[in-house]
Design an enzyme around this catalytic site. Sequence first.
Site, PDB file in Angstrom:
ATOM      1  N   ASN A 150       0.820  -1.229   0.000  1.00  0.00           N
ATOM      2  CA  ASN A 150       0.000   0.000   0.000  1.00  0.00           C
ATOM      3  C   ASN A 150       0.846   1.270   0.000  1.00  0.00           C
ATOM      4  O   ASN A 150       0.366   2.318  -0.433  1.00  0.00           O
ATOM      5  CB  ASN A 150      -0.985  -0.005   1.175  1.00  0.00           C
ATOM      6  CG  ASN A 150      -2.193  -0.880   0.857  1.00  0.00           C
ATOM      7  OD1 ASN A 150      -3.060  -0.512   0.078  1.00  0.00           O
ATOM      8  ND2 ASN A 150      -2.224  -2.088   1.426  1.00  0.00           N
ATOM      9  N   THR A 168       2.664  -7.109   2.639  1.00  0.00           N
ATOM     10  CA  THR A 168       1.437  -6.381   2.955  1.00  0.00           C
ATOM     11  C   THR A 168       0.784  -6.926   4.218  1.00  0.00           C
ATOM     12  O   THR A 168       0.926  -8.105   4.547  1.00  0.00           O
ATOM     13  CB  THR A 168       0.439  -6.405   1.766  1.00  0.00           C
ATOM     14  OG1 THR A 168      -0.558  -5.407   1.983  1.00  0.00           O
ATOM     15  CG2 THR A 168      -0.224  -7.757   1.580  1.00  0.00           C
ATOM     16  N   THR A 169       0.059  -6.046   4.917  1.00  0.00           N
ATOM     17  CA  THR A 169      -0.640  -6.415   6.144  1.00  0.00           C
ATOM     18  C   THR A 169      -2.071  -6.818   5.775  1.00  0.00           C
ATOM     19  O   THR A 169      -2.828  -5.971   5.287  1.00  0.00           O
ATOM     20  CB  THR A 169      -0.697  -5.191   7.107  1.00  0.00           C
ATOM     21  OG1 THR A 169       0.539  -4.480   7.023  1.00  0.00           O
ATOM     22  CG2 THR A 169      -0.996  -5.616   8.523  1.00  0.00           C
ATOM     23  N   GLY A 184       5.084  -1.409  10.914  1.00  0.00           N
ATOM     24  CA  GLY A 184       4.223  -0.450  11.604  1.00  0.00           C
ATOM     25  C   GLY A 184       5.034   0.648  12.266  1.00  0.00           C
ATOM     26  O   GLY A 184       6.267   0.564  12.335  1.00  0.00           O
ATOM     27  N   GLU A 190      14.534   1.048  13.556  1.00  0.00           N
ATOM     28  CA  GLU A 190      14.257   2.177  12.648  1.00  0.00           C
ATOM     29  C   GLU A 190      14.385   3.486  13.438  1.00  0.00           C
ATOM     30  O   GLU A 190      14.765   4.521  12.892  1.00  0.00           O
ATOM     31  CB  GLU A 190      12.854   2.011  12.045  1.00  0.00           C
ATOM     32  CG  GLU A 190      12.605   2.875  10.825  1.00  0.00           C
ATOM     33  CD  GLU A 190      11.274   2.594  10.151  1.00  0.00           C
ATOM     34  OE1 GLU A 190      10.531   1.693  10.596  1.00  0.00           O
ATOM     35  OE2 GLU A 190      10.953   3.293   9.162  1.00  0.00           O
ATOM     36  N   ASP A 248      11.103   0.655  -0.067  1.00  0.00           N
ATOM     37  CA  ASP A 248      10.224   0.767   1.096  1.00  0.00           C
ATOM     38  C   ASP A 248       8.782   1.098   0.673  1.00  0.00           C
ATOM     39  O   ASP A 248       7.911   0.223   0.702  1.00  0.00           O
ATOM     40  CB  ASP A 248      10.758   1.826   2.085  1.00  0.00           C
ATOM     41  CG  ASP A 248      10.300   1.574   3.502  1.00  0.00           C
ATOM     42  OD1 ASP A 248       9.636   0.556   3.746  1.00  0.00           O
ATOM     43  OD2 ASP A 248      10.630   2.390   4.395  1.00  0.00           O
ATOM     44  N   ASP A 249       8.539   2.359   0.295  1.00  0.00           N
ATOM     45  CA  ASP A 249       7.186   2.802  -0.090  1.00  0.00           C
ATOM     46  C   ASP A 249       7.339   3.719  -1.295  1.00  0.00           C
ATOM     47  O   ASP A 249       7.400   4.945  -1.146  1.00  0.00           O
ATOM     48  CB  ASP A 249       6.543   3.577   1.072  1.00  0.00           C
ATOM     49  CG  ASP A 249       6.394   2.732   2.321  1.00  0.00           C
ATOM     50  OD1 ASP A 249       5.528   1.848   2.344  1.00  0.00           O
ATOM     51  OD2 ASP A 249       7.162   2.953   3.288  1.00  0.00           O
TER      52      ASP A 249
HETATM   53  C1  6MZ Z   1       7.450   0.612   9.424  1.00  0.00           C
HETATM   54  C2  6MZ Z   1       6.100   0.679   7.562  1.00  0.00           C
HETATM   55  C3  6MZ Z   1       6.963   1.631   6.964  1.00  0.00           C
HETATM   56  O1  6MZ Z   1       1.021  -3.359   4.708  1.00  0.00           O
HETATM   57  O2  6MZ Z   1      -0.875  -1.877   4.078  1.00  0.00           O
HETATM   58  N1  6MZ Z   1       5.092   0.459   6.709  1.00  0.00           N
HETATM   59  N2  6MZ Z   1       6.352   0.173   8.787  1.00  0.00           N
HETATM   60  N3  6MZ Z   1       8.302   1.518   8.909  1.00  0.00           N
HETATM   61  C4  6MZ Z   1       8.079   2.083   7.702  1.00  0.00           C
HETATM   62  N4  6MZ Z   1       8.935   3.037   7.263  1.00  0.00           N
HETATM   63  C5  6MZ Z   1       8.593   4.186   6.534  1.00  0.00           C
HETATM   64  N5  6MZ Z   1       6.460   1.914   5.747  1.00  0.00           N
HETATM   65  C6  6MZ Z   1       5.322   1.171   5.609  1.00  0.00           C
HETATM   66  O3  6MZ Z   1       1.498  -1.192   3.556  1.00  0.00           O
HETATM   67  C7  6MZ Z   1       1.469  -0.063   4.408  1.00  0.00           C
HETATM   68  C8  6MZ Z   1       1.934  -0.444   5.800  1.00  0.00           C
HETATM   69  O4  6MZ Z   1       3.325  -0.807   5.789  1.00  0.00           O
HETATM   70  C9  6MZ Z   1       3.948  -0.427   7.012  1.00  0.00           C
HETATM   71  C10 6MZ Z   1       2.908   0.314   7.841  1.00  0.00           C
HETATM   72  O5  6MZ Z   1       2.354  -0.552   8.791  1.00  0.00           O
HETATM   73  C11 6MZ Z   1       1.865   0.726   6.793  1.00  0.00           C
HETATM   74  O6  6MZ Z   1       0.570   0.869   7.341  1.00  0.00           O
HETATM   75  P1  6MZ Z   1       0.486  -2.418   3.675  1.00  0.00           P
HETATM   76  O7  6MZ Z   1       0.446  -2.995   2.298  1.00  0.00           O
END
Ligand code: 6MZ
Length: 346
Positions: A20, A98-99, A168, A196, A277-278
Amino acid sequence: MDLFELCKKVPKVELHAHLNGSLSEKTLTTLDVPQHLLEGYQIINNLAVTTPEKLNECFKLFKIAHDATASVNSIYVATKHVIEEFYKDNVIYLELRTTPRQESNMTKEEYIAAVVRAIEESKDFITVKLILSIDRRHSMEVSKNALNIILEMHEMYPDIIKGIDLCGDPSQGTFHENLFIEARNSGLKITLHCGEIKNDQEVLQMLKFKPDRIGHGTCIHPNYEGSDELWKLYKSSSIPTECCLTSNVLCGTTSTYSKHHTREWLQDELPFCINTDDKGVFNTSASEELLHAIENLNLPKTFLIDHSLSAIEYAFASEKEKMKIKEFLMDWKKQNQGLFNETVSK
Ligand code: 6MZ
């Protein structure tokens, strides 16, 4: 060929991508996100980009992505898009995490099945494996329920679901170690978001647990708010670390790319890989992350292909699948040796 073109051209391995968090603005638009949510995404995204120390801000963005993927069809479409975007960036092996989420008209099992379906449909052009995440903010009871579902789905899709992750907001929640022992005993690989932010006691607990990989690993070395004791323990375990440069810079857990803690891994020749990461939240790509690494960490151009060769060693796929990808990468390296010899113009 300029350096960024070379980063794009190299076949890549991506091991730390939250589904996500990887949704691009284009994907969010396709998903029919209400205009006010999309505007919110852009505003917070810009804030995150221009103002560091924004770890909390970035966690707000996930809520927008979650609203956009609250049905079986939307999480399926989102997964297809994310895979396609990594593929277009020449990622040949991808581990998505993914969660599993329950929504008003979707169970956690349906969520996982939709993601698996999108992965299965991509298998002719890219190898994708799935890691299911446990959110550290969730209670023991909620996490135990999630684990039971993850184990059930792992039995149904053992070739795709390969691992489990703890993720998270690192400033909240906890590491329920017992659940991860159970996951490991059921044959899942383990990766933990570790250090982190500063939390010596938890980092110690995680390193002693010996996961297969850790995410970030920011506050382990004494120069980065860790300690001599933690670094010594980490070095002796030699667990591969998933480093996420842009994420750390934009969240303010690292001051600049050139001061990123990966420097200590390079100095002590410890195993690591570079990740997005994202990519949606941080507006980046696998190629851009490699470019930042090369430009800021004093690495030779050959690092680009050697990085893929080492990252595949740390992957959660079967040994047979890893060998096949490794052979492909070695062939590619042989055939494209010239690209690494020519002088790079920026
Ligand atoms: C920790 C992170 C993150 O799982 O809904 N997430 N957790 N540290 C980070 N660093 C920036 N970046 C993302 O993807 C979104 C979820 O991934 C985790 C968080 O729990 C976020 O809600 P999904 O696919």
